[in-house]
Design a protein around this motif. Structure first.
Motif, mmCIF file in Angstrom:
data_model
loop_
_atom_site.group_PDB
_atom_site.id
_atom_site.type_symbol
_atom_site.label_atom_id
_atom_site.label_comp_id
_atom_site.label_asym_id
_atom_site.label_seq_id
_atom_site.Cartn_x
_atom_site.Cartn_y
_atom_site.Cartn_z
ATOM 1 N N ASN A 5 0.891 -1.365 0.011
ATOM 2 C CA ASN A 5 -0.122 -0.131 0.089
ATOM 3 C C ASN A 5 0.637 1.416 0.053
ATOM 4 O O ASN A 5 0.615 2.348 0.542
ATOM 5 C CB ASN A 5 -1.054 0.097 1.170
ATOM 6 N N ASP A 7 2.348 4.604 -1.940
ATOM 7 C CA ASP A 7 1.843 5.631 -3.089
ATOM 8 C C ASP A 7 3.335 6.121 -3.749
ATOM 9 O O ASP A 7 3.912 6.629 -3.409
ATOM 10 C CB ASP A 7 1.526 6.734 -2.472
ATOM 11 N N ARG A 11 0.646 6.081 -7.744
ATOM 12 C CA ARG A 11 0.351 4.851 -8.029
ATOM 13 C C ARG A 11 0.372 3.911 -6.696
ATOM 14 O O ARG A 11 1.630 3.831 -6.047
ATOM 15 C CB ARG A 11 1.197 4.207 -9.035
ATOM 16 N N ILE A 12 -0.760 3.350 -6.373
ATOM 17 C CA ILE A 12 -0.539 2.206 -5.137
ATOM 18 C C ILE A 12 -0.011 0.914 -5.365
ATOM 19 O O ILE A 12 -0.148 0.247 -6.347
ATOM 20 C CB ILE A 12 -1.739 2.232 -4.387
ATOM 21 N N GLY A 41 -1.036 3.888 2.300
ATOM 22 C CA GLY A 41 -1.026 4.784 1.255
ATOM 23 C C GLY A 41 -0.053 5.928 1.360
ATOM 24 O O GLY A 41 -0.323 7.094 0.815
ATOM 25 N N ALA A 43 3.438 8.112 0.898
ATOM 26 C CA ALA A 43 4.040 8.363 -0.167
ATOM 27 C C ALA A 43 5.582 7.591 -0.018
ATOM 28 O O ALA A 43 6.077 7.648 1.227
ATOM 29 C CB ALA A 43 4.516 9.815 -0.364
ATOM 30 N N PRO A 427 0.223 10.824 1.635
ATOM 31 C CA PRO A 427 0.405 10.771 0.314
ATOM 32 C C PRO A 427 1.005 11.612 -0.497
ATOM 33 O O PRO A 427 1.185 13.055 -0.073
ATOM 34 C CB PRO A 427 -1.101 10.313 -0.256
#
Ligand SMILES: [Zn+2]
Length: 460
Positions: A5, A7, A11-12, A41, A43, A427
């Motif tokens: 999960n 980011d 894009r995950i 989620g 970054a 994210p």
């Protein structure tokens, strides 16, 4: 190990790694016994590299009190600062002067602070003053006959040590390890997985000590060391002081010797004259794209073409604007202020500019440094060089550059790259809105989890 999960620029994905990144895809299935870390989620980006800092000085300062600070006027002031300093291990004071609280024998010092071991160095550097907790910790009474250890009429140690720096350092070896570990952990908590130590005093012996701490797991970051002539590998750090510039032929001989064994150069330049001197020296040797100018604190327009033609990178410290900006405004001329720690205009002239901390002299936290590069505010909120601000995203790129070559392609999260990974608590989208508040969720250094915001997970 598997991070799920994450980011990756919108894009995950899941990321599998050992010492290198092995797979990046969505829906990776954990293997039997494989450790899984949830990025929630956040970054994901390569671990950050601080391209200019002084590691050991930073480690020392973190547990130090500057007794020469103007806010410490008397014994009460000193007591307040010592009492309020965080932590419960050794505390070190430096720059002490008798005008603050008189002669400090252990009894006097115990009166100021007695719950943790404290040692205070006189500003002359010749005397250390220890409280009773410190005296006991190093078993000083057992060394009462050691020359330099002061004793009273009854033969009891007073807590004062004269010119016993090396001896004391040996007794405090475990203290150094504690300092290194604490700083390494702090760097990990910011997402930093590597740093360049730019101390001119670094030698092969320093490099061996760093390698040793690294292999023992005390220090978790990768290091690039620059240093003087006694360092075989790594850039040659050349300190320039405009009041005592070296004869150019001597400098040239030194540069040529270093170049012959493949070393690049890093010139410390904080004034206009120092920068001009460095650039004229660089003109006379074979150029190398790895060469750098450290600080470039003052760059006048007429120097810009020379700087560009030299092909060097500029390693700047916007954090100084925040930390020292008020002092600059009081002590520098308007002309200097207008050309201070420039960034946007140097970059626009086609010169590679990289931000860094110069800790302990500037703020260490990269997210604070990035913020300073965008805002350029002093601690009082005044702006210095409003046109020189850059986007936070651009400042972040500095921390993704290759330590050995600041102009090489950026490090990235790609299959085959080193598993130095930083996952943030938010994210990519909106990341740069309040960049100074950025929090790291986890940091992976050389394939190992070296930081997690959840202390429970960190301990597993
Ligand atoms: Zn420095």
């Amino acid at each position: 190990m598997l991070i799920v999960n994450a980011d990756l620029e919108g894009r995950i994905v899941d990321i599998r790694f050992d010492q290198h990144i092995d797979e990046i895809a969505s829906g990776l299935i954990p293997g039997t016994g494989e450790r899984v870390l949830d990025a929630k989620g956040g970054a994901v980006l390569p671990g950050l590299h601080d391209h200019h800092m002084h590691f050991l000085a930073t480690a020392a300062w973190a547990n130090s009190v500057d007794c020469g600070d103007t806010q410490i006027a008397d014994a009460q002031g000193l007591q307040r600062v010592l009492q309020q300093h965080p932590g419960d291990g050794w505390l070190r004071g430096v720059n002490y002067d008798e005008s603050i609280a008189g002669e400090l024998l252990r009894g006097q010092l115990d009166g100021l602070i007695d719950q943790r071991p404290v040692r205070i160095q006189h500003r002359s550097g010749k005397v250390w003053m220890l409280n009773s907790a410190a005296v006991e910790r190093i078993e000083l009474q057992a060394h009462a006959s050691q020359p330099g250890v002061e004793v009273d009429a009854k033969g009891v140690v007073t807590g004062r040590l004269f010119r016993l720096d090396d001896w004391l350092r040996e007794r405090l070896a475990s203290d150094l390890v504690t300092d290194i570990k604490a700083l390494s952990d702090e760097l990990s908590s910011y997402g930093i997985t590597g740093f360049t130590d730019t101390s001119a005093t670094n030698t092969d012996a320093t490099a061996a000590r760093f390698a040793d701490w690294h292999s023992q797991g005390i220090l978790r970051q990768r290091q690039l060391l620059m240093g003087g002539d006694e360092l075989c590998n790594g850039p040659l750090k050349v300190i320039l002081d405009e009041d005592a510039l070296p004869p150019l032929p001597d400098l040239m001989a030194r540069l040529e010797r270093a170049r012959a064994v493949g070393r690049s150069f890093a010139f410390h330049c904080v004034t206009h004259v120092e920068l001009l001197f460095a650039l004229s020296a660089l003109q006379a040797v074979e150029s190398d794209p790895r060469d750098r100018i450290e600080h470039a604190s003052v760059v006048f327009d007429e120097v810009m073409p020379l700087l560009r033609d030299s092909g060097v990178s500029v390693v700047t410290q916007p954090g100084f604007l925040w930390q020292r900006g008020e002092r600059y405004l009081k002590t520098l001329s308007g002309h200097e202020i207008d050309h201070l720690y420039r960034h946007a205009s140097i970059a626009a002239a086609g010169i590679n500019v990289v931000v860094s901390s110069d800790a302990p002299y500037g703020p260490l936290n990269p997210w604070q440094v990035i913020h300073a590069a965008t805002e350029r505010r002093t601690s009082e909120g005044k702006i210095i060089g409003a046109d020189e601000g850059i986007a936070a995203e651009t400042a972040l790129v500095s921390y993704l550059r290759q330590p050995h070559s600041l102009t090489a392609p950026l490090r990235s999260i790609t299959v085959g790259s080193d598993a130095d990974i930083c996952v943030l608590q938010k994210p990519w989208r909106g990341l740069f809105d309040r960049v100074a508040d950025t929090r790291v969720l986890m940091t992976v250094g050389n394939g190992a989890l070296i930081y997690h915001a959840d202390a429970e997970i960190r301990r597993q």
